[in-house]
Enzyme design. Structure first.
Site, PDB file in Angstrom:
ATOM      1  N   SER A 121       0.832  -1.187   0.000  1.00  0.00           N
ATOM      2  CA  SER A 121       0.000   0.000   0.000  1.00  0.00           C
ATOM      3  C   SER A 121       0.882   1.257   0.000  1.00  0.00           C
ATOM      4  CB  SER A 121      -0.955  -0.047   1.200  1.00  0.00           C
ATOM      5  OG  SER A 121      -2.026   0.857   1.031  1.00  0.00           O
ATOM      6  N   ASP A 173      -9.951  -4.232  -5.589  1.00  0.00           N
ATOM      7  CA  ASP A 173      -9.481  -3.699  -4.301  1.00  0.00           C
ATOM      8  C   ASP A 173     -10.411  -2.571  -3.862  1.00  0.00           C
ATOM      9  OD1 ASP A 173      -7.966  -2.281  -2.258  1.00  0.00           O
ATOM     10  OD2 ASP A 173      -6.153  -3.254  -3.017  1.00  0.00           O
ATOM     11  N   HIS A 206      -8.083  -5.542   0.377  1.00  0.00           N
ATOM     12  CA  HIS A 206      -6.856  -4.783   0.152  1.00  0.00           C
ATOM     13  C   HIS A 206      -5.602  -5.631   0.343  1.00  0.00           C
ATOM     14  CE1 HIS A 206      -4.516  -1.201  -0.372  1.00  0.00           C
ATOM     15  NE2 HIS A 206      -4.145  -1.088   0.894  1.00  0.00           N
TER      16      HIS A 206
END
Length: 225
Positions: A121, A173, A206
């Site tokens: 991320s 996502d 995610h």
């Protein structure tokens, strides 16, 4: 507000052996340096490998209503989409921090071409900017559930303009929107050409699926062996 993205893990004990290779792994928003211990399994496969887990600074985050959290840079949209502004506050300082981590590994005797920088991320975003802009040839980059902007290309040092990259994202996502991830994959491809491996995972969450983690670990082992 943005949910904290965590995988609780235990920090590995530092090694005093001479180091032949290294992985620098960056956590995501709201996480900490004692996470992602799964990455440390590379030490079982390649002797004298160090795995470094830097800690993001604590800073106000706009999507958390300005509340402080561990964050590599500020975020202004949630979920993160194509409208997320480029050059966020904190990104430049985080890149400098990772450059310092690479330099420390160099001083410890690790060849730079055996150093892989990766992250999840926010951490994957910083990995792309930090590794591609480093003035010595590195081993590669892993980016999972991350993104980038067009500004990335202007930061690339010529010695790393064709650096191997493993770029993984979820096609559904719910935190980093797929249109941003797919656009980012094309930005990366425009920089390094055929040296990027793009893994599109069928997932709505995610966090990476097992296939992505396998691809990432295989890539790391190939680059540091």
């Amino acid at each position: 507000s943005a949910a904290k993205l965590k995988l609780a893990r235990t920090s590995p004990a530092p090694s005093s052996s001479p180091m032949a290779a290294a992985v620098i792994w960056l956590h995501g928003l709201g996480d900490s340096s004692d996470s992602w211990e799964d990455i440390d399994t590379v030490k079982l496969k390649v002797a004298n490998t160090r795995v470094v887990h830097p800690q993001a600074p604590v800073a106000p985050v706009t999507v958390n209503n300005g509340e402080e959290d561990t964050s590599w840079f500020d975020l202004r949209t949630w979920p993160v989409g194509l409208k997320e502004p480029e050059n966020p506050a904190g990104l430049e300082d985080s890149v400098k921090k990772i450059h310092a981590e690479i330099e420390a590994l160099e001083h410890a005797g690790v060849p730079t071409e055996k150093i892989v920088v990766g992250g999840f991320s926010q951490g994957g975003v910083v990995s792309l900017y930090a590794a591609l802009s480093y003035p010595k040839r590195l081993g590669g980059i892993v980016s999972i559930s991350s993104w980038t902007w067009n500004s990335l290309s202007a930061t690339v040092d010529p010695i790393n303009k064709d650096l191997p990259i493993c770029f993984c994202y979820g096609k559904s996502d719910d935190v980093v929107l797929p249109e941003l991830a797919a656009n980012s994959a094309e930005i990366v491809r425009s920089i390094v050409g055929g040296n990027v491996t793009i893994v599109e995972a069928t997932r709505s969450g995610h966090f990476p699926c097992p296939a992505e983690m396998q691809a990432a670990m295989t890539f790391i082992l190939e680059r540091i062996s």
